[in-house]
Design an enzyme around this catalytic site. Structure first.
Site, PDB file in Angstrom:
ATOM      1  CB  CYS A  83       7.033  -6.530  -5.822  1.00 36.95           C
ATOM      2  SG  CYS A  83       8.177  -7.437  -4.776  1.00 36.95           S
ATOM      3  CD  GLU A 114      10.485  -4.816  -3.074  1.00 38.38           C
ATOM      4  OE1 GLU A 114      10.027  -4.587  -4.224  1.00 38.38           O
ATOM      5  OE2 GLU A 114       9.936  -5.553  -2.250  1.00 38.38           O
ATOM      6  CD  GLU A 150       3.411  -3.799  -9.262  1.00 36.29           C
ATOM      7  OE1 GLU A 150       4.175  -4.684  -8.867  1.00 36.29           O
ATOM      8  OE2 GLU A 150       3.337  -2.673  -8.730  1.00 36.29           O
ATOM      9  CE  LYS A 209       1.030   1.827   7.904  1.00 33.26           C
ATOM     10  NZ  LYS A 209      -0.163   0.950   7.998  1.00 33.26           N
TER      11      LYS A 209
END
Length: 497
Positions: A301, A267, A400, A191
């Protein structure tokens, strides 16, 4: 590899044929509902294609096909050396279509074409080829038993695996998931992120061309909410792997618990520290500090978003980083000279603006940037932005941003640097800059992160594992360790007396 100009890439983009249908049981098909969504180019806000909007009913069809393919053994019971041949052929086909894949990725993500050509697509090719070549070199085990017994430890595929990939590195991350999961004999339902499905759909057609049996790889574009939830809660899914935000990762863990305890590997986010000591090569460290945060528009990331600098040099060093930031001004993604492209969409653009406002209200000092860049009308561009005078307990230092925003934080000594670096819910990556070998080892040993880079940033290749500590996730992509995520160990004890 390429001497194409901006005009050349624009011409190729105008002529590009884009596949927007789902890939189920070896064929491109419309969503059962007939619904589509518009795929938008972040560089100019224009529609690229209409994409199938799959839902739970498409998930049921894909899962049934994947299970049938798995149980038939057409792939799962194929000798590893035979699976290797197919995967290597697939990698070779990606290489033949590398410019096409790079163009699709640049248009879909707003990434610079030089990056998608030389980094993203090249990484995907290498990842698939490496996993294909590796799988017939991974041995099972024989336990150290007495003469009347035989203990076998064999590695078995999980079964049907769902791979949910992000929008910031869709091509490379997809290869990280598909390489080991397919090499070890699983059937996979991929996906892609709802706003970056193009390369995933193209990969599926190339996989069929390479000889991957029908049903072994399904690609379902669609919303993360209804479609992702249906896949994650399904009782006939044996494992799920996800790269993306920490909140979504937590939801997937909940779905696993609510369903069949499917193995879940994640992750997730990061707020990675990049630590600079006074004895480092400051010119090199400054250039890399700029790259660490502004590469891929800061939508990374592992971005070095917290710059920790020894207090005796912080003003001097931040000035050097600000100078280096001038080389990262946004440009047209299809211009081969562009090093920073467009943010993925208006939502992310608004998020960056929000955090810049937060930093200002918290009392941080704006060094450079802090405003949108005008590049291509309708696109989402933001200038490289640096703040200093930041404390680690500020919101801008803890959350973040996922954009080109760097905060500089002073530290006193090694112990202080380690304490600040580890004072985060995340533990994905860390950079350390020093010419003192002992210090490099001491600090690296104390850092709570899955990747630590000394006198470099973003170091490593397919041979080393990648993943995080704490709320940056679990499991590992890349290297032979990734095979552990997609396999079960079976112990067979035989009495031969």
């Amino acid at each position: 590899m390429s001497d194409l100009t901006l005009a050349d890439w624009q011409q190729r983009a105008a002529e590009l044929s884009i596949e927007g249908r789902a890939f189920i049981n070896g064929e491109y098909v419309n969503a059962l509902s007939g619904k589509t969504t518009a795929d938008i180019n972040p560089a100019n806000g224009q529609k690229l294609a209409d994409i199938a909007c799959c839902g739970p009913e498409d998930a049921e069809l894909a899962i049934a096909g994947a299970r049938k393919a798995y149980q038939s053994g057409v792939w799962s019971k194929l000798p590893p050396a035979e699976r290797k041949k197919v995967i290597v052929r697939w990698a070779n086909l990606l290489e033949e279509h590398q410019q096409e894949l790079a163009l699709l990725e640049s248009l879909d993500c707003g990434k610079p074409i030089s990056d998608t050509l030389y980094v993203d697509s090249a990484s995907a090719i290498n990842t698939l080829r490496w996993n294909g070549e590796a799988v017939d070199k991974v041995y099972d085990e024989i336990a150290p038993t007495g003469p009347g017994e035989l203990g076998l430890v064999t590695r078995m595929p999980l079964g049907v695996v769902v791979a949910i990939v992000p929008w910031n590195f869709p091509l490379a991350t997809t290869a990280w998931k598909l390489g080991p999961s397919l090499a070890t004999g699983n059937s996979v339902i991929l996906k892609p992120a709802s706003n970056t499905p193009l390369t995933a759909l193209r990969l599926a057609g190339l996989a069929k061309e390479a000889g991957l049996p029908d049903g072994v790889l399904q690609v379902l574009p669609g919303p993360g909410g209804s479609l992702g939830e249906a896949l994650s809660l399904h009782m006939d899914i044996d494992g799920q792997t996800f790269t993306g935000s920490t909140p979504v990762g937590k939801m997937l863990m909940e779905y696993s618990a609510k369903s069949n305890l499917k193995r879940t590997f994640l992750e997730l986010g990061g707020k990675s520290p990049n630590i600079v000591f006074a004895d480092a090569d400051l010119d090199k460290a400054a250039k890399m500090a700029a790259l660490a945060i502004f590469y891929n528009q800061g939508e990374t990331c592992t971005a070095g978003s917290r710059l920790l600098v020894e207090e005796s040099i912080i003003d001097e060093f931040v000035a050097k980083v600000a100078e280096a930031a001038k080389g990262h001004m946004p440009g047209n993604p299809l211009d081969p000279n562009t090093v920073m492209g467009a943010l993925i969409d208006k939502k992310q653009f608004d998020t960056v603006e929000y955090y810049v406002d937060v930093a200002t209200k918290e009392g941080a000092e704006l060094v450079c940037g802090g405003k949108p860049a005008q590049v291509v009308e309708g696109g989402y561009y933001y200038e490289p932005t640096i703040f200093k005078g930041v404390r680690n307990n500020m919101q801008i230092a803890q959350e973040e941003v996922f954009g080109p925003v760097l905060v500089a934080i002073p530290f006193k000594d090694e112990a202080d640097a380690v304490a600040i670096a580890n004072d985060s819910i995340y533990g994905l990556a860390c950079g350390i800059w020093t010419n003192n070998l002992g210090r490099a080892h001491r600090v690296a040993a104390e850092i709570e992160a899955g990747s630590v880079w000394v006198n470099n940033y973003f170091g490593g290749d397919i041979t080393v594992p990648f993943g995080g500590f704490k709320q940056s996730g679990n499991g590992r992509d890349k290297s032979l360790h990734a095979f552990d995520d997609y396999t079960e160990l079976k112990s067979t004890w035989i009495d031969i007396s």
